[in-house]
Write a protein that holds these residues in place. Structure first.
Motif, mmCIF file in Angstrom:
data_model
loop_
_atom_site.group_PDB
_atom_site.id
_atom_site.type_symbol
_atom_site.label_atom_id
_atom_site.label_comp_id
_atom_site.label_asym_id
_atom_site.label_seq_id
_atom_site.Cartn_x
_atom_site.Cartn_y
_atom_site.Cartn_z
ATOM 1 N N LEU A 1 6.359 -4.978 11.757
ATOM 2 C CA LEU A 1 6.620 -3.661 11.906
ATOM 3 C C LEU A 1 7.276 -3.473 10.350
ATOM 4 O O LEU A 1 7.674 -4.320 9.598
ATOM 5 N N TYR A 2 6.580 -2.467 9.772
ATOM 6 C CA TYR A 2 6.605 -1.957 8.272
ATOM 7 C C TYR A 2 7.650 -0.591 8.278
ATOM 8 O O TYR A 2 7.417 0.353 9.226
ATOM 9 N N GLU A 3 8.331 -0.576 7.181
ATOM 10 C CA GLU A 3 9.212 0.742 7.254
ATOM 11 C C GLU A 3 8.915 1.291 5.821
ATOM 12 O O GLU A 3 8.543 0.596 4.703
ATOM 13 N N VAL A 4 8.612 2.672 5.838
ATOM 14 C CA VAL A 4 8.003 3.390 4.416
ATOM 15 C C VAL A 4 9.593 3.519 3.646
ATOM 16 O O VAL A 4 10.311 4.129 3.943
ATOM 17 N N VAL B 1 9.270 9.187 4.481
ATOM 18 C CA VAL B 1 10.111 8.330 4.092
ATOM 19 C C VAL B 1 11.150 7.887 4.978
ATOM 20 O O VAL B 1 11.723 8.684 5.580
ATOM 21 N N GLY B 2 11.420 6.434 5.255
ATOM 22 C CA GLY B 2 12.368 5.953 6.530
ATOM 23 C C GLY B 2 11.480 5.773 7.923
ATOM 24 O O GLY B 2 12.074 5.237 8.834
ATOM 25 N N SER B 3 10.328 6.186 7.924
ATOM 26 C CA SER B 3 9.481 6.089 9.098
ATOM 27 C C SER B 3 9.142 4.734 9.326
ATOM 28 O O SER B 3 8.883 3.869 8.087
ATOM 29 N N PRO C 1 0.727 -1.368 0.052
ATOM 30 C CA PRO C 1 0.173 -0.073 0.023
ATOM 31 C C PRO C 1 0.904 1.259 -0.086
ATOM 32 O O PRO C 1 1.880 1.301 0.296
ATOM 33 N N ILE C 2 0.082 2.211 -0.383
ATOM 34 C CA ILE C 2 0.922 3.611 -0.660
ATOM 35 C C ILE C 2 0.629 4.409 0.708
ATOM 36 O O ILE C 2 -0.651 4.473 0.985
ATOM 37 N N VAL C 3 1.616 4.800 1.304
ATOM 38 C CA VAL C 3 1.062 5.536 2.606
ATOM 39 C C VAL C 3 1.525 6.843 2.630
ATOM 40 O O VAL C 3 2.292 7.128 1.910
ATOM 41 N N VAL D 1 5.450 0.195 1.278
ATOM 42 C CA VAL D 1 5.860 -0.284 2.706
ATOM 43 C C VAL D 1 6.709 -1.582 2.497
ATOM 44 O O VAL D 1 6.460 -2.192 1.399
ATOM 45 N N ARG D 2 7.575 -1.658 3.396
ATOM 46 C CA ARG D 2 8.410 -2.871 3.407
ATOM 47 C C ARG D 2 8.087 -3.719 4.638
ATOM 48 O O ARG D 2 8.514 -3.115 5.850
ATOM 49 N N LEU D 3 8.020 -5.092 4.740
ATOM 50 C CA LEU D 3 8.099 -5.765 6.137
ATOM 51 C C LEU D 3 9.200 -6.139 6.506
ATOM 52 O O LEU D 3 9.971 -6.569 5.865
ATOM 53 N N VAL D 4 9.398 -5.264 7.928
ATOM 54 C CA VAL D 4 10.925 -5.439 8.242
ATOM 55 C C VAL D 4 10.947 -6.691 9.518
ATOM 56 O O VAL D 4 12.083 -7.331 9.245
ATOM 57 N N THR D 5 9.843 -6.784 10.236
ATOM 58 C CA THR D 5 10.029 -7.822 11.280
ATOM 59 C C THR D 5 8.692 -8.221 11.780
ATOM 60 O O THR D 5 7.790 -7.428 11.567
#
Length: 80
Positions: free
Chosen positions: A59-62, A40-42, A34-36, A68-72
């Motif tokens: 936890l997602y990173e913008v 950027v970086g939050s 999704p576009i949020v 978004v990217r799934l981090v953990t």
């Protein structure tokens, strides 16, 4: 010779960033992202359940394009 050894050692490294496979209820499941409207970086968290009903917090990173990217992922309870 040292350069060749360095390149061989570097070739053996794996740098995959998408090692966490999303659940069907995850924001990035099936390749979607999704576009949020966030800086950027939050990062932000999202609560999700797996197919067994166990609860997780993801936890997602913008990214730079505001997807978004799934981090953990953290498992915080088990349903009975």
């Amino acid at each position: 010779m040292k350069y060749l050894i360095f390149l061989l050692a570097l070739a053996g490294c794996s740098t995959t960033t998408d090692s966490i496979k999303p659940f069907p209820a995850s924001l990035t499941y099936g390749g979607r992202s999704p576009i949020v409207n966030a800086p950027v970086g939050s990062s932000f968290s999202y609560d999700v359940r797996d197919e067994f009903g166990d609860r997780y917090q993801e936890l997602y990173e913008v990214k730079a394009d505001h997807t978004v990217r799934l981090v953990t992922r953290f498992k915080y309870s088990r349903s009975f």
